[in-house]
Write an enzyme that holds these catalytic residues in place. Structure first.
Site, short mmCIF file in Angstrom:
data_model
loop_
_atom_site.label_atom_id
_atom_site.label_comp_id
_atom_site.label_asym_id
_atom_site.label_seq_id
_atom_site.Cartn_x
_atom_site.Cartn_y
_atom_site.Cartn_z
N ALA A 17 -1.79 -78.73 12.18
CA ALA A 17 -2.40 -80.01 11.76
C ALA A 17 -1.38 -80.90 11.05
O ALA A 17 -1.24 -82.09 11.36
CB ALA A 17 -3.60 -79.74 10.85
N ALA A 51 -4.43 -71.95 22.57
CA ALA A 51 -5.00 -72.47 23.82
C ALA A 51 -5.55 -73.86 23.56
O ALA A 51 -6.11 -74.13 22.50
CB ALA A 51 -6.12 -71.56 24.31
N LYS A 79 -2.84 -74.11 31.69
CA LYS A 79 -4.20 -73.57 31.59
C LYS A 79 -5.12 -74.43 32.44
O LYS A 79 -5.19 -75.65 32.24
CB LYS A 79 -4.64 -73.59 30.11
CG LYS A 79 -6.09 -73.23 29.90
CD LYS A 79 -6.49 -73.26 28.43
CE LYS A 79 -7.99 -73.11 28.26
NZ LYS A 79 -8.43 -73.34 26.89
N PRO A 97 -13.97 -74.43 34.53
CA PRO A 97 -12.73 -75.12 34.88
C PRO A 97 -12.58 -76.44 34.15
O PRO A 97 -13.56 -77.05 33.73
CB PRO A 97 -12.91 -75.40 36.38
CG PRO A 97 -14.39 -75.58 36.54
CD PRO A 97 -15.06 -74.74 35.47
N THR A 345 -11.16 -75.73 20.87
CA THR A 345 -11.42 -77.11 20.45
C THR A 345 -10.68 -77.54 19.18
O THR A 345 -10.59 -78.74 18.92
CB THR A 345 -12.94 -77.30 20.23
OG1 THR A 345 -13.46 -76.14 19.59
CG2 THR A 345 -13.65 -77.53 21.53
#
Ligand SMILES: Cc1cc2nc3c(=O)[nH]c(=O)nc-3n(C[C@H](O)[C@H](O)[C@H](O)COP(=O)(O)OP(=O)(O)OC[C@H]3O[C@@H](n4cnc5c(N)ncnc54)[C@H](O)[C@@H]3O)c2cc1C
Length: 505
Positions: A17, A51, A79, A97, A345
């Site tokens: 961050a 990720a 990814k 997906p 997220t």
């Protein structure tokens, strides 16, 4: 610069961050604004978060970051989505997906056509109508350039990378842009007694660092937003009971695949994130249902290669800070809230917070109108993602543990319940406002976890079944043919962005 302009920004924390914020501010704000970042080597970073989702591409391009250089520096891979194993029921799997499924036809959503046709005569899984899922299944990758046409233009992608290397990469970017890094441990802050705003932060060596705007990137504790300003935290653990994680990297047993895998376990789920040089693994679990030692054993027993470090244990509470921006402190990253990494997220929340702060950038008068709008928008970002993640737990037929029985039978937030109801009756889905996850994502999870609508939307009846079937067949084979022409993922990496030291599978 106006008389009221912000002249100095102090960022507290140098994890993902802190360095994302420092990079973006140094690239996109007026050069005359001084940017200081304080971080403590002794405390270190959370060290996970590997990720991502496709909007990160826009962050890179906004900062002029070359994607291949970034992937090489972070030992990253591509990814194309997430494979979910054992979520709907043990033994089942599906693929969420990036990018759409098929194409809508005459105003009718693709999934409605698919649902009607598969009810008439069973079709293969809907993943075969996704460019990203088809490429993922074949282990292939090609980067769709700006001039790509369908079906390649429907391939959407994100990245996996080494979190420590990502922070290092951004640090070097930000320092080149003039950000000043101060190593030190923050021990206190001084507040203006009238406004309640933070005036300066105090370091263990006695130094005081004053600023106009403070960005709290100090991790879960929220040194400024919570410990100084007492902003409060909205706790969502009644919907998201997982509150612990244990993580350990291992060696690669084969070349890295272009997707994350999430495998549901008896009291949580396990991630598997392939990088160029290692596999990232972790188990996210509920401490009310699984003990620390058993969680570690479960994770280690399910590694595909030799463990490369001691397992690292982490605790958290799902939820969000009541105000992401309070007084002159904006929290970004873990200090602003946390929902488990099931849909990757959190880094996106940081990116989204930075973009919104730039769009609502204050001056030293700190007009509440900007702060309130920022807080409203960030609350939506967190809550939309929260509901999508809760869906994965609620939409299950698993009854093999107390954990899954509790999840399956829990009450869900009203917005999610309404969305679920619309889907169950006629398969309708509506994307509201700036929701992050669109129709394809909801369809993937709902169908993937075995939730089929009772009927299809009557609008689909206007389309001739023979035409629909022919179109579906052609689309599916066009995805397949395109994927077969792409290079294997590892070949693409080896040619474009291999880190000099990466170990080939
Ligand atoms: C188990 C788990 C898995 C995750 N997986 C993903 C994922 O796959 N994808 C994703 O998008 N996100 C993921 N996340 C979230 C992601 O890790 C974070 O959003 C991201 O790393 C940002 O963290 P941060 O910078 O806010 O905090 P941190 O990395 O904790 O950094 C905090 C910084 O503050 C500094 N600091 C703290 N106290 C002081 C002090 N007193 N003085 C000076 N400095 C101080 C520290 O030294 C450090 O530099 C995951 C999180 C967890 C817990």
């Amino acid at each position: 610069m106006s008389d009221h302009a912000i002249r100095k920004i102090v960022i507290v924390g140098g994890g993902t961050a802190g360095w994302m914020a420092a990079s973006a501010f140094s690239a996109l704000l007026e050069r005359s604004i001084e940017i200081i970042l304080v971080e403590s080597d002794e405390i270190g970073t959370v060290g996970v978060g590997e990720a991502t989702i496709p909007p990160l591409i826009a962050f890179n391009s906004m900062l002029g970051i070359n994607e291949d250089e970034f992937l090489s520096a972070t030992r990253g891979t591509f990814k194309l989505g997430i494979e979910f194993v054992d979520w709907g029921a043990v033994g089942e799997s599906y693929f969420h997906p990036f990018g759409p499924h098929g194409q809508d036809f005459r105003g009718v959503a693709f999934h409605q056509l698919y649902l009607r046709e598969t009810a008439r005569q069973p079709l293969p899984d809907i993943r075969h109508w996704s460019m990203s899922a088809t490429a993922a299944e074949l282990g292939r990758f090609a980067r769709p350039g700006p001039t790509a046409r369908p079906p390649l233009s429907q391939l959407a992608y994100a990245f996996h990378f080494d979190a420590g290397l990502y922070a290092r990469f951004l640090r070097s970017y930000a320092e080149k842009n003039g950000v000043i890094r101060i190593e030190g441990k923050l021990v206190d802050a001084s507040l203006n007694p009238e406004s309640g705003h933070v005036r300066s932060v105090k370091l263990a060596n006695g130094n005081d660092i004053a600023g106009d705007l403070f960005i709290d990137c100090s991790g879960f504790r929220g040194l400024l937003i919570e410990e100084q300003l007492g902003t409060g935290y909205e706790d969502w653990s009644h919907w998201l009971p997982c509150d612990r994680a244990v993580a350990v990297p291992c060696g690669l047993a084969s070349p890295p695949e272009p997707f994350t895998r999430s495998t549901a376990r008896s009291a949580g789920w396990q991630w598997r994130i392939p990088l160029q040089h290692r596999m990232g693994n972790g188990l996210v679990y509920s401490s009310a249902h699984l003990e620390r030692r058993a969680a570690e054993d479960l994770l280690v027993a399910n590694l595909e290669g030799k463990g490369l470090a001691d397992p690292k244990h982490l605790s958290f509470t799902a939820g969000r800070r009541r105000k992401a921006w309070n007084a002159n402190v904006v929290s970004l990253g873990l200090s602003s809230g946390f929902v488990e990494p099931l849909e990757s997220t959190s880094i996106h929340f940081i990116q989204s917070g930075i973009a919104k702060l730039l769009a609502l950038f204050p001056d030293r008068r700190f007009d509440p109108v900007e702060r309130n709008e920022y807080n409203r928008q960030m609350a939506d970002v967190f809550e939309d993602a929260r509901d999508f993640i809760i869906l994965h737990y609620k939409a299950t037929r698993r009854d093999d543990s107390d954990f899954w029985n509790d999840c399956r039978t829990m009450d869900v937030p009203d917005g999610l319940a309404a969305k679920f109801g619309l889907w169950q009756s006629k398969g309708r889905l509506f994307r509201e406002g700036r929701e992050l996850f669109g129709t394809a994502s909801w369809v993937a999870v709902l169908l993937g976890q075995g939730i089929r609508p009772a009927e299809t939307d009557p609008a689909v009846n206007a389309i001739d079944p023979d035409i629909a079937r022919d179109m579906l067949d052609k689309m599916r084979s066009s995805y397949r043919q395109m994927a077969e022409h792409m290079p294997p993922h590892w070949d693409f990496i080896s040619r474009a962005c291999l880190a000099p030291e990466a170990i080939s599978g």
